[in-house]
Design a protein around this motif. Structure first.
Motif, mmCIF file in Angstrom:
data_model
loop_
_atom_site.group_PDB
_atom_site.id
_atom_site.type_symbol
_atom_site.label_atom_id
_atom_site.label_comp_id
_atom_site.label_asym_id
_atom_site.label_seq_id
_atom_site.Cartn_x
_atom_site.Cartn_y
_atom_site.Cartn_z
ATOM 1 N N ALA A 1 0.834 -1.206 0.000
ATOM 2 C CA ALA A 1 0.000 0.000 0.000
ATOM 3 C C ALA A 1 0.866 1.252 0.000
ATOM 4 N N THR A 2 0.513 2.194 -0.860
ATOM 5 C CA THR A 2 1.200 3.493 -0.884
ATOM 6 C C THR A 2 0.242 4.643 -0.596
ATOM 7 N N PHE A 3 -1.064 4.334 -0.534
ATOM 8 C CA PHE A 3 -2.072 5.389 -0.358
ATOM 9 C C PHE A 3 -3.194 4.831 0.521
ATOM 10 N N ILE A 4 -3.426 5.444 1.676
ATOM 11 C CA ILE A 4 -4.488 5.034 2.595
ATOM 12 C C ILE A 4 -5.582 6.088 2.576
ATOM 13 N N TYR A 5 -6.796 5.640 2.266
ATOM 14 C CA TYR A 5 -7.924 6.565 2.153
ATOM 15 C C TYR A 5 -8.901 6.276 3.290
ATOM 16 N N PHE A 6 -8.927 7.147 4.301
ATOM 17 C CA PHE A 6 -9.845 6.980 5.416
ATOM 18 C C PHE A 6 -11.267 7.312 4.952
ATOM 19 N N ILE A 7 -12.140 6.305 4.949
ATOM 20 C CA ILE A 7 -13.495 6.488 4.429
ATOM 21 C C ILE A 7 -14.521 6.640 5.554
ATOM 22 N N ASP A 8 -14.071 7.152 6.691
ATOM 23 C CA ASP A 8 -14.969 7.392 7.814
ATOM 24 C C ASP A 8 -16.044 8.405 7.446
ATOM 25 N N HIS B 1 -1.574 25.586 3.338
ATOM 26 C CA HIS B 1 -0.965 24.250 3.373
ATOM 27 C C HIS B 1 -1.184 23.599 2.009
ATOM 28 N N THR B 2 -0.393 24.016 1.056
ATOM 29 C CA THR B 2 -0.640 23.702 -0.350
ATOM 30 C C THR B 2 -0.415 22.233 -0.694
ATOM 31 N N ARG B 3 0.224 21.483 0.193
ATOM 32 C CA ARG B 3 0.426 20.061 -0.105
ATOM 33 C C ARG B 3 -0.829 19.230 0.178
ATOM 34 N N ILE B 4 -1.841 19.849 0.791
ATOM 35 C CA ILE B 4 -3.121 19.176 0.988
ATOM 36 C C ILE B 4 -4.063 19.572 -0.143
ATOM 37 N N GLN B 5 -4.450 18.593 -0.946
ATOM 38 C CA GLN B 5 -5.424 18.821 -2.012
ATOM 39 C C GLN B 5 -6.818 18.761 -1.394
ATOM 40 N N VAL B 6 -7.497 19.894 -1.383
ATOM 41 C CA VAL B 6 -8.817 19.987 -0.749
ATOM 42 C C VAL B 6 -9.897 19.813 -1.806
ATOM 43 N N PHE B 7 -10.876 18.961 -1.502
ATOM 44 C CA PHE B 7 -12.033 18.755 -2.378
ATOM 45 C C PHE B 7 -13.292 19.185 -1.616
ATOM 46 N N THR C 1 -0.373 13.241 4.572
ATOM 47 C CA THR C 1 -1.708 13.662 4.141
ATOM 48 C C THR C 1 -1.614 14.571 2.919
ATOM 49 N N ASN C 2 -2.299 14.193 1.856
ATOM 50 C CA ASN C 2 -2.312 15.039 0.660
ATOM 51 C C ASN C 2 -3.715 15.269 0.115
ATOM 52 N N THR C 3 -4.744 14.707 0.767
ATOM 53 C CA THR C 3 -6.111 14.838 0.266
ATOM 54 C C THR C 3 -7.087 14.958 1.432
ATOM 55 N N MET C 4 -8.045 15.886 1.290
ATOM 56 C CA MET C 4 -9.074 16.046 2.302
ATOM 57 C C MET C 4 -10.385 16.438 1.619
ATOM 58 N N HIS C 5 -11.435 15.665 1.881
ATOM 59 C CA HIS C 5 -12.764 15.959 1.337
ATOM 60 C C HIS C 5 -13.604 16.644 2.417
ATOM 61 N N ILE C 6 -14.218 17.754 2.042
ATOM 62 C CA ILE C 6 -14.944 18.574 3.011
ATOM 63 C C ILE C 6 -16.331 18.909 2.471
ATOM 64 N N ALA D 1 -5.357 10.139 2.858
ATOM 65 C CA ALA D 1 -6.484 10.953 2.421
ATOM 66 C C ALA D 1 -7.628 10.757 3.406
ATOM 67 N N PHE D 2 -8.436 11.799 3.587
ATOM 68 C CA PHE D 2 -9.562 11.744 4.507
ATOM 69 C C PHE D 2 -10.842 12.138 3.778
ATOM 70 N N ARG D 3 -11.827 11.234 3.791
ATOM 71 C CA ARG D 3 -13.112 11.540 3.151
ATOM 72 C C ARG D 3 -14.001 12.387 4.050
ATOM 73 N N GLY D 4 -13.941 12.155 5.363
ATOM 74 C CA GLY D 4 -14.887 12.788 6.280
ATOM 75 C C GLY D 4 -14.263 13.920 7.062
ATOM 76 N N ALA D 5 -14.482 15.163 6.611
ATOM 77 C CA ALA D 5 -14.008 16.340 7.346
ATOM 78 C C ALA D 5 -15.081 17.420 7.246
#
Length: 506
Positions: free
Chosen positions: A251-258, A347-353, A310-315, A285-289
């Motif tokens: 695994a190289t990418f963990i996507y928390f789907i909480d 914090h430009t290294r976090i890709q926000v969606f 952390t490089n991804t956050m879904h809001i 990456a975090f789906r739940g924020a």
């Protein structure tokens, strides 16, 4: 009836999904969780993912079915997934009438009654499914350890008089130890990629549940009977889970789907510390924020997330109208969203969606334009952010939105086919309370949001022909999309027909 569990084979099916699913194909983790107890107890299980080769799913599925196949389980979401699941169920029942077809997943948990009208479906399991599915398998295979149908939590079935029976849902979370998740059922991890990526990605739960009561979400209805509505996995177990995925599967990418990872910031910080202590190098990456949770995060906390990978956050921003946000019990304001976005821009290294929903009952076209203006503001203040193409509200039974919609003329679908047309990516889904003009404006926004933030360039490298073509089209169309979006131009929306044509091939 096949009574030897070594002979009774089970096929767990992931149906094809919407266009978005063709860009981000997640490991079918729901099927793995549902299979966990069955696999642990020695039943042969196979996973079939119709998304891999959607044009040949019938032939591919038949190759997996044999004389010992006793059960086919299908996970079902609302929208396109329903229609695809119906095709699979009817195909199986027509050719192999003795095979039992079992549906589970989000849609039938919220609306099980219309599913049991379909004769190609034998059973439905609502809510958490690992234990209930195992008990059902024992019953179907005639095990002496089986319990009666009436005692299986969340089960719907037909009795000897063909009357539908429906059991109560479980009132507690179902925690699956990571050592018992049957990842080995997935034959080729390379089939699961995120938008033109080389990452080996794994979805993972660090918590269960959500303590909030958003009116448009089905989670509050599901958790309403639970004494505790948000419960984290032990931190040590989460970290060891990640380490196992890294060591065993690369695994190289963990996507928390909480549903919501950040209710307790200390819990996440402890997970991050554990990852660092174990020396695990993965992207996160975090789906739940939520906006209110971002507001509580300090810059040092966000940098700690970044340093851990952390490089991804879904809001969920949802709306540009404070009236609607209050009506929907979102517990945030537009002003808080703007400020949180400015913080994340540092914090430009976090890709926000950002996710948005428009077209609620009582929503005016002016309020939809307020959402449009908020989207433009977020992109301006944080050029690295992305906005997910719009959702329209889908009123599911048990939600606050459902009651609100009924009061404004909504009549819930009564068949699976009707539910299948309720797909947010389809121009055929037009809530009764929206005017033709309002629908047209929303459709224009939906199409333009694929292009206005340059997401195809931010998220893909153009390594293959598909993405090279999409990048070229995006570069040519972006000025048109931005002009339409900014000024609300809905006339001559020929892009809709082009979109409908192209998605058949994408």
């Amino acid at each position: 009836m096949i009574k030897d569990k070594q002979l009774a084979e089970i096929i767990m099916v992931q149906p094809n999904t919407s266009l978005t699913g063709s860009f981000v194909r997640m490991l079918p983790i729901g099927l793995l969780y549902a299979s966990a107890k069955v696999v642990k107890n020695g039943f042969p299980v196979h996973v079939f993912d119709a998304r891999i080769r959607p044009s040949s799913w019938e032939r591919d599925l038949e190759c997996k079915i044999n004389e010992n196949t006793a059960i086919i389980g299908i996970t079902v979401m609302s929208g396109v997934s329903i229609m695809e699941s119906l095709k699979i169920s009817r195909f199986v029942k027509f050719k192999y009438p003795k095979i039992r077809v079992v549906w589970g997943g989000p849609h039938v948990t919220s609306s099980p009654d219309d599913g049991m009208q379909e004769k190609a479906i034998d059973f439905i399991i609502r809510g958490y499914g690992s234990d209930s599915f195992y008990q059902l398998v024992l019953n179907i295979t005639g095990s002496p350890a089986a319990i009666p149908f009436v005692d299986i939590k969340g089960l719907s079935w037909r009795d000897e008089n063909d009357n539908v029976q429906k059991n109560e849902l479980s009132n507690e979370f179902e925690f699956i130890n990571y050592r018992e998740i049957p990842y080995h059922l997935v034959q080729n991890l390379d089939d699961y990629r995120h938008i033109d990526s080389n990452e080996t990605a794994f979805p993972l739960y660090s918590v269960m549940g959500c303590p909030y009561s958003c009116a448009f979400c089905s989670s509050p209805a599901l958790y309403s009977r639970f004494s505790k509505k948000w419960h984290p996995y032990p931190v040590k177990e989460v970290v060891e889970h990640i380490k196992m995925l890294k060591d065993r599967y690369g695994a190289t990418f963990i996507y928390f789907i909480d549903d919501d990872s950040f209710v307790d910031l200390t819990n996440i910080e402890n997970i991050i510390d554990g990852i660092k202590q174990y020396g695990i190098e993965v992207k996160l990456a975090f789906r739940g924020a939520r906006i209110n949770e971002i507001s509580k995060m300090t810059d040092s906390f966000l940098e700690k997330l970044v340093d851990a990978g952390t490089n991804t956050m879904h809001i969920g921003a949802e709306s540009g109208s404070n009236r609607l946000l209050k009506l929907l019990k979102k517990n945030i304001t537009v002003e808080e969203t703007i400020e949180a976005n400015k913080k994340l821009a540092r914090h430009t290294r976090i890709q926000v969606f950002y996710n948005f929903i428009v077209g609620f009952p009582t929503e005016t076209i002016e309020e939809t334009k307020m959402t449009r203006d908020l989207i433009l503001r977020l992109i301006k203040d944080n050029p690295s952010c992305c906005v997910i193409p719009l959702n329209k509200p889908r009123p599911l039974p048990g939600t606050g939105l459902y009651d609100m919609a009924v009061n404004h003329g909504y009549v819930a679908p009564s068949t699976l086919e009707e539910w299948g047309r309720y797909d947010v990516e389809s121009s055929d889904y037009n809530p009764v309370w929206l005017s033709k003009q309002h629908n047209a404006f929303i459709r224009m926004m939906f199409l333009c949001m694929y292009f206005i933030d340059d997401k195809i360039f931010k998220l893909s490298t153009g390594r293959n022909l598909k993405y090279k073509v999409l990048r070229l089209l995006a570069r040519m169309y972006k000025p048109v999309a931005m002009f339409r979006f900014k000024y609300g131009i809905v006339q001559l929306l020929i892009e809709d027909k082009i979109y409908s044509f192209l998605k058949k091939f994408i």
